[in-house]
Motif scaffolding. Structure first.
Motif, PDB file in Angstrom:
ATOM      1  N   ASN A  63       0.864  -1.179   0.000  1.00  9.02           N
ATOM      2  CA  ASN A  63       0.000   0.000   0.000  1.00  9.02           C
ATOM      3  C   ASN A  63       0.904   1.234   0.000  1.00  9.02           C
ATOM      4  O   ASN A  63       1.565   1.529   0.996  1.00  9.02           O
ATOM      5  N   GLN A  64       0.950   1.943  -1.124  1.00 11.95           N
ATOM      6  CA  GLN A  64       1.897   3.041  -1.280  1.00 11.95           C
ATOM      7  C   GLN A  64       1.622   4.187  -0.308  1.00 11.95           C
ATOM      8  O   GLN A  64       2.550   4.833   0.189  1.00 11.95           O
ATOM      9  N   ILE A  71      -2.856  -5.473   3.695  1.00  8.63           N
ATOM     10  CA  ILE A  71      -3.610  -6.400   4.539  1.00  8.63           C
ATOM     11  C   ILE A  71      -4.641  -5.585   5.302  1.00  8.63           C
ATOM     12  O   ILE A  71      -4.288  -4.676   6.061  1.00  8.63           O
ATOM     13  N   HIS A  72      -5.907  -5.887   5.071  1.00  6.46           N
ATOM     14  CA  HIS A  72      -6.985  -5.155   5.744  1.00  6.46           C
ATOM     15  C   HIS A  72      -7.633  -6.060   6.779  1.00  6.46           C
ATOM     16  O   HIS A  72      -8.139  -7.136   6.451  1.00  6.46           O
ATOM     17  N   LEU A  73      -7.591  -5.648   8.031  1.00  6.73           N
ATOM     18  CA  LEU A  73      -8.218  -6.399   9.117  1.00  6.73           C
ATOM     19  C   LEU A  73      -9.621  -5.853   9.340  1.00  6.73           C
ATOM     20  O   LEU A  73      -9.793  -4.661   9.612  1.00  6.73           O
ATOM     21  N   ALA A  87      -9.868 -11.106   7.454  1.00  8.87           N
ATOM     22  CA  ALA A  87      -8.952 -10.153   6.822  1.00  8.87           C
ATOM     23  C   ALA A  87      -9.010 -10.294   5.310  1.00  8.87           C
ATOM     24  O   ALA A  87      -9.442 -11.326   4.781  1.00  8.87           O
ATOM     25  N   LYS A  88      -8.578  -9.244   4.635  1.00 14.30           N
ATOM     26  CA  LYS A  88      -8.445  -9.256   3.175  1.00 14.30           C
ATOM     27  C   LYS A  88      -6.985  -8.976   2.841  1.00 14.30           C
ATOM     28  O   LYS A  88      -6.385  -8.041   3.374  1.00 14.30           O
ATOM     29  N   ILE A  89      -6.411  -9.795   1.967  1.00 13.91           N
ATOM     30  CA  ILE A  89      -5.000  -9.661   1.601  1.00 13.91           C
ATOM     31  C   ILE A  89      -4.898  -9.549   0.082  1.00 13.91           C
ATOM     32  O   ILE A  89      -5.528 -10.326  -0.642  1.00 13.91           O
ATOM     33  N   THR A  90      -4.109  -8.603  -0.383  1.00 14.18           N
ATOM     34  CA  THR A  90      -3.930  -8.390  -1.818  1.00 14.18           C
ATOM     35  C   THR A  90      -2.505  -8.737  -2.213  1.00 14.18           C
ATOM     36  O   THR A  90      -1.545  -8.196  -1.651  1.00 14.18           O
ATOM     37  N   PHE A  91      -2.376  -9.657  -3.164  1.00 15.54           N
ATOM     38  CA  PHE A  91      -1.065 -10.066  -3.659  1.00 15.54           C
ATOM     39  C   PHE A  91      -0.688  -9.257  -4.903  1.00 15.54           C
ATOM     40  O   PHE A  91      -1.537  -8.629  -5.544  1.00 15.54           O
TER      41      PHE A  91
END
Length: 426
Positions: A63-64, A71-73, A87-91
């Motif tokens: 996340n710049q 990683i969003h909790l 949680a949501k995780i972005t690769f």
């Protein structure tokens, strides 16, 4: 009991709308939802642990703006300091998504308090040319069941996600965080849309988050608890098994009355259960080497030996020597020593911690040739750690002397604690 809830059907769109995917929909291809996360650790600790666990399967997007992993909790919509366990995780890359699902979905992860977590891809709904467009509303019946609690019918006129539904069902009650949503036995993430095809026979079920069962009395469990530190996530393991030593050692049992050792030639080792013991607490993706050495009788075809089939089915490379009917093994130990030294050379300059998991009690000097004890000393001198497994009666005392020089990097584990689970009578 069940109730049904009126919501908008997100699948209904105006006929004039385009079905071209939006940028955010394409972006979701790199996203996973994780549920079942521990609730008894801080937000910072959970973020750090998730970053270490999932960076193994792929690079997590940065996340710049925040200059940290994407990683969003998810948090409670009323009490914003309370985590929901999801949680949501972005690769960075799409292929990391399937690797994460294959590696962790439905698995107990030690660094996450040994919680059983669920990993899935978000369901991407088809949208129009602008994400601000909304389809014409269609009222649906949504069936919901809560374990151990009566429920009632509710009405709604807005498109809902699972977290919205949870707020409605539990009416702001504090214990709502103790439940997770499932549909068709699959977990639903907080931001996923409410399914539109529920029925009274296939409702959305809110299940109470299960606590780990207490250890059963009457003997040791199959897997004894091991101390796990966050550093294990950046550790490689190399498992080397001296099958002959373990097999022979399993047949020697101390008589509790006389204190003398007795041999029972009918005892065999359950290979698959032994593997579970050796690999307990280690992520499969971190186990870089699986090798077992032994010998076969020259009069018996190798394919007829079930033990080697069992080892291979567990992913172990079998290195076999040949012995005469009543003769000793030929070069088996030397081949295993060579394998260890080759692994040491190959992994010695990596940034990750390295652990040799050696399964043998053999400490003989091997007629001035290479020996297991010499190899262990060389591995420890290279700043590796050693996890030594052996039957208590078979363990050569030389290993205790070696451990004195490397107390923080060498552990000795006894297979005797698992005898009832890893042996059987043929």
């Amino acid at each position: 009991m069940y109730f049904f809830l009126g919501v908008l059907d997100p699948s209904q769109t105006q006929s004039s709308m385009s079905i071209t995917p939006t940028i955010s929909q394409i972006f979701k291809q790199n996203v996973i939802f994780v549920s079942g996360l521990p609730l008894d650790i801080s937000e910072e600790q959970l973020f750090d642990k998730l970053s270490r666990v999932f960076s193994i399967v792929g690079n997590i997007k940065i996340n710049q703006q925040a200059n940290k992993s994407s990683i969003h909790l998810f948090k409670d919509k009323v009490n914003r300091t309370r985590l929901t366990g999801s949680a949501k995780i972005t690769f960075e890359r799409e292929e990391s998504v399937m690797k994460a699902i294959e590696e962790y979905n439905g698995k107990c992860v030690p660094i996450l308090n040994d919680n059983q977590i669920y990993v899935k891809k978000p369901e991407v709904a088809t949208a129009g040319p602008s994400e601000t467009l909304r389809p014409n509303p269609t009222e649906l019946k949504v069936w919901v069941k809560i374990e151990e609690r009566a429920v009632r019918r509710e009405e709604s006129t807005s498109t809902m996600d699972i977290e919205d539904l949870k707020q409605v069902v539990f009416k702001g009650q504090n214990d709502r965080d103790l439940y997770e949503a499932y549909y068709r036995n699959q977990p639903l993430g907080p931001e996923e849309q409410v399914p539109s095809d529920t029925t009274s026979g296939q409702p959305i079920v809110f299940k109470k988050i299960a606590e780990p069962p207490p250890t059963a009395s009457g003997g040791p469990p199959l897997f004894l608890p091991k101390p796990i530190t966050p550093s294990f996530i950046s550790t490689d393991y190399h498992i080397i098994v001296d099958n002959s030593n373990i097999f022979i050692g399993s047949q020697t049992i101390r008589d509790p009355k006389t204190g003398l050792n007795q041999k029972n030639s009918a005892i065999r080792v359950n290979v698959k259960n032994l593997v579970r013991v050796l690999e307990d607490g280690k992520l499969k993706i971190c186990i870089k080497s699986r090798i077992v050495g032994g010998s076969v009788d020259e009069s018996i075809p190798r394919d007829n030996a079930q033990v080697w089939t069992d080892w291979e089915s567990c992913g172990y490379k079998c290195i076999l020597g040949v012995r005469s009917k009543n003769g000793p093994e030929v070069f088996v130990d030397d081949m295993l020593h060579a394998q260890i030294l080759t692994i040491l050379h190959s992994y010695n300059n990596t940034q990750r911690s390295q652990v040799l998991v050696l399964v043998t009690g053999d400490g003989n000097r091997n007629k001035n040739q290479t020996s297991f004890s010499d190899t262990v000393e060389r591995v420890l001198a290279s700043d590796w750690s050693v996890e030594l497994w052996s039957w208590k009666q078979s363990l050569n005392s030389c290993y205790f002397n070696i451990q004195k020089f490397f107390p923080s990097r060498m552990t000795i584990e006894y297979l005797d604690s698992y005898r009832n689970n890893i042996t059987f009578i043929q």
